[in-house]
Design an enzyme around this catalytic site. Structure first.
Site, mmCIF file in Angstrom:
data_model
loop_
_atom_site.group_PDB
_atom_site.id
_atom_site.type_symbol
_atom_site.label_atom_id
_atom_site.label_comp_id
_atom_site.label_asym_id
_atom_site.label_seq_id
_atom_site.Cartn_x
_atom_site.Cartn_y
_atom_site.Cartn_z
ATOM 1 N N ASP A 1 -3.818 13.556 -3.461
ATOM 2 C CA ASP A 1 -4.248 14.001 -2.272
ATOM 3 C C ASP A 1 -5.634 14.656 -2.401
ATOM 4 O OD1 ASP A 1 -2.940 15.183 0.756
ATOM 5 O OD2 ASP A 1 -4.490 16.672 -0.310
ATOM 6 N N HIS B 1 1.481 21.756 -0.878
ATOM 7 C CA HIS B 1 0.898 23.186 -0.737
ATOM 8 C C HIS B 1 2.219 24.449 -0.783
ATOM 9 C CE1 HIS B 1 -3.021 21.787 -0.485
ATOM 10 N NE2 HIS B 1 -2.914 21.248 0.796
ATOM 11 N N ASP C 1 -6.071 11.582 2.675
ATOM 12 C CA ASP C 1 -7.285 12.439 2.984
ATOM 13 C C ASP C 1 -8.144 12.076 1.928
ATOM 14 O OD1 ASP C 1 -5.591 13.716 1.175
ATOM 15 O OD2 ASP C 1 -5.551 15.559 2.459
ATOM 16 N N HIS D 1 -6.527 17.477 -1.454
ATOM 17 C CA HIS D 1 -6.384 19.128 -1.934
ATOM 18 C C HIS D 1 -5.648 19.265 -3.126
ATOM 19 C CE1 HIS D 1 -6.925 18.528 2.647
ATOM 20 N NE2 HIS D 1 -7.630 19.814 2.283
HETATM 21 ZN ZN LIG Z 1 -4.515 17.018 1.497
#
Ligand SMILES: [Zn+2]
Length: 336
Positions: free
Chosen positions: A156, A120, A241, A158
């Site tokens: 991932d 991120h 995740d 996200h």
């Molecule tokens: Zn994540």
């Protein structure tokens, strides 16, 4: 040739009640010695290496804010402690060490088990529990070390917004991200980068997309994109995740699913990149999922059958993504 790994647990990068904590690795750590892989030591990334992705004033700001002691630096919330600057340099350096060993032929492939995570973190800001973008820094470093083109594939849960930002205007740096649509950070729709069709590919997924959808996405999207872009090395943002019972997200992979997708990526690297592939830990907030997922990655890297067998298949139906996959291929001009 051997598989290698680095382990950067950053024990003092922790914050009360925060999910991105050293304890994420507590189940995995005692098992590492039994993986069929050799550990290499990480050294800190240099300022020059970090500045290939991050702006100098951002790096300076992180160094300064860490000196002040523990605190929250963005609303995710992302935190720092007094050691976080050094921890983040070591995490990025761990991925670079793995990349170098693979490029120089000292190892067949590698897994950088590092934290804080990175995908991120954008060129001008830390965010989403991430300080420096470990995988983008190593990918850029690979481009300085003889690679003509590299690609990050991010599974991932996200969207890897920071990696997307880092490769946005670099024609030698490709990116594919699968992620749950509608959750943090809110980016990653199909049409995020109209100027980079076929090179920057977002695959937003419905909740509980899992063991059926991911191999389908690998065959229908990863493979043709890799064939078109022709990276010489793959970097994988491995976020556990995407497991269906992760406490903060809702995708639908099981441990078997992580193994299947990781194996497909290793096979892609063998077909197109002379086997050069480096997996990098990103998220994953249940320590058992992290340990099982990491074992699945090691098994894929060492061409072994899956060595762990938790009964953890998803309880929910995997939604059909046929129309979504078609929309993505059409946007990238890969299907009429
Ligand atoms: Zn994540």
């Amino acid at each position: 040739m051997k598989t290698i790994f680095t382990f950067v647990p950053s024990r003092t990068h922790e914050f009360p009640d925060h999910p991105e904590r050293p304890g994420r690795l507590d189940v995995l750590e005692p098992l590492l010695h039994s993986m069929d892989a050799e550990k290499i030591e990480a050294t800190r990334a240099t300022h020059e290496q970090i500045t290939r992705v991050h702006q100098p004033q951002m790096i300076k700001a992180i160094e300064e804010v860490c000196k002040q002691g523990p605190g929250i630096i963005d609303h995710a919330p992302t935190y720092v402690t007094q050691t976080s600057y050094e921890d983040a340099l070591l995490a990025a350096g761990g991925v670079i060490a793995c990349m170098r060993a693979v490029i120089h032929g000292d190892a067949k492939n590698a897994f950088a088990i590092v934290r804080p995570p990175g995908h991120h973190a954008e060129p001008d800001r830390a965010m989403g529990f991430c300080i420096f973008n470990n995988i983008a820094i190593a990918a850029r470093e690979a481009l300085e070390n003889g690679m003509e083109r590299v690609m990050v594939i991010d599974y991932d849960a996200h969207h890897g917004n920071g990696t997307q930002a880092a490769c946005m205007d670099n024609d030698r740096f490709g990116f594919i991200s699968t992620h749950q649509w509608g959750i943090y950070p809110g980016t990653g729709w199909i049409n995020d980068a109209p100027h980079a069709k076929g090179r920057l590919v977002n695959v937003p997924l419905h909740a509980y997309a899992g063991d059926e959808t991911f191999p389908r996405v690998a065959d229908k999207i990863f493979k043709p994109v890799v064939e078109l872009f022709r990276p010489q090395m793959l970097f994988i943002s491995a976020g556990f995740d995407a497991h269906w019972n992760d406490p903060i997200t809702s995708l639908g992979l099981s441990t078997q699913g992580f193994f299947n997708i990781s194996k497909k990526l290793v096979e892609l690297a063998e077909e197109y990149c002379d086997g050069k592939i480096v997996f990098v830990l990103e998220g994953g907030y249940d320590p058992h999922n992290v340990a099982n997922g990491a074992a699945a990655v090691f098994d894929a890297l060492t061409n072994s059958p899956l060595s762990v067998a938790p009964k953890d298949s998803c309880l929910y139906t995997d939604p059909d993504h046929g129309a979504r996959i078609d929309d993505i291929l059409k946007w990238h001009g890969m299907k009429s």
